[in-house]
Design a protein around this motif. Sequence first.
Motif, PDB file in Angstrom:
ATOM      1  N   LYS A   1      36.379 -43.374  -2.628  1.00 46.05           N
ATOM      2  CA  LYS A   1      35.045 -42.823  -2.388  1.00 46.05           C
ATOM      3  C   LYS A   1      34.939 -42.601  -0.836  1.00 46.05           C
ATOM      4  N   ARG A   2      35.288 -43.439  -0.333  1.00 51.43           N
ATOM      5  CA  ARG A   2      35.157 -43.447   1.478  1.00 51.43           C
ATOM      6  C   ARG A   2      36.012 -42.069   1.756  1.00 51.43           C
ATOM      7  N   TYR A   3      37.051 -41.603   1.215  1.00 54.19           N
ATOM      8  CA  TYR A   3      37.452 -40.502   2.013  1.00 54.19           C
ATOM      9  C   TYR A   3      37.306 -39.249   0.923  1.00 54.19           C
ATOM     10  N   GLY A   4      36.526 -39.386  -0.052  1.00 53.71           N
ATOM     11  CA  GLY A   4      35.898 -38.240  -0.847  1.00 53.71           C
ATOM     12  C   GLY A   4      37.137 -38.036  -1.886  1.00 53.71           C
TER      13      GLY A   4
ATOM     14  N   GLU B   1      39.025 -48.082  -5.827  1.00 53.66           N
ATOM     15  CA  GLU B   1      38.042 -46.981  -5.707  1.00 53.66           C
ATOM     16  C   GLU B   1      37.059 -46.765  -4.696  1.00 53.66           C
ATOM     17  N   ASP B   2      36.850 -47.956  -3.966  1.00 46.00           N
ATOM     18  CA  ASP B   2      35.974 -47.912  -2.645  1.00 46.00           C
ATOM     19  C   ASP B   2      36.666 -46.962  -1.656  1.00 46.00           C
ATOM     20  N   VAL B   3      38.110 -47.161  -1.632  1.00 43.02           N
ATOM     21  CA  VAL B   3      38.935 -46.262  -0.618  1.00 43.02           C
ATOM     22  C   VAL B   3      38.727 -44.743  -1.103  1.00 43.02           C
TER      23      VAL B   3
ATOM     24  N   VAL C   1      40.831 -54.139  -0.279  1.00 41.01           N
ATOM     25  CA  VAL C   1      39.643 -53.140  -0.535  1.00 41.01           C
ATOM     26  C   VAL C   1      39.996 -52.590  -2.051  1.00 41.01           C
TER      27      VAL C   1
END
Length: 74
Positions: free
Chosen positions: A68-71, A64-66, A61
């Motif tokens: 975003k997922r966790y703010g 950047e996606d991680v 993953v």
Amino acid sequence: MLAIRLPSDLEDRLENLAKATGRTKTFYAREAIVAHLDDLEDLYLAEQRLLDNRAGRSASVPLEDVMKRYGLAD
């Protein structure tokens, strides 16, 4: 119950530490295991995940996606 054989130089160091501090060799062996077991478990898990990823059994993953997922994204 656990019995381990140590190289003589390590056994001597452990014996000297135990004598100098009034604690047992078992105490220090237990402390060393407790202190490093989490790290060893993390290492072996990471190695397995890497092998799984390289073999195509799991996907990575993007960071950047991680974030975003966790703010955590900017």
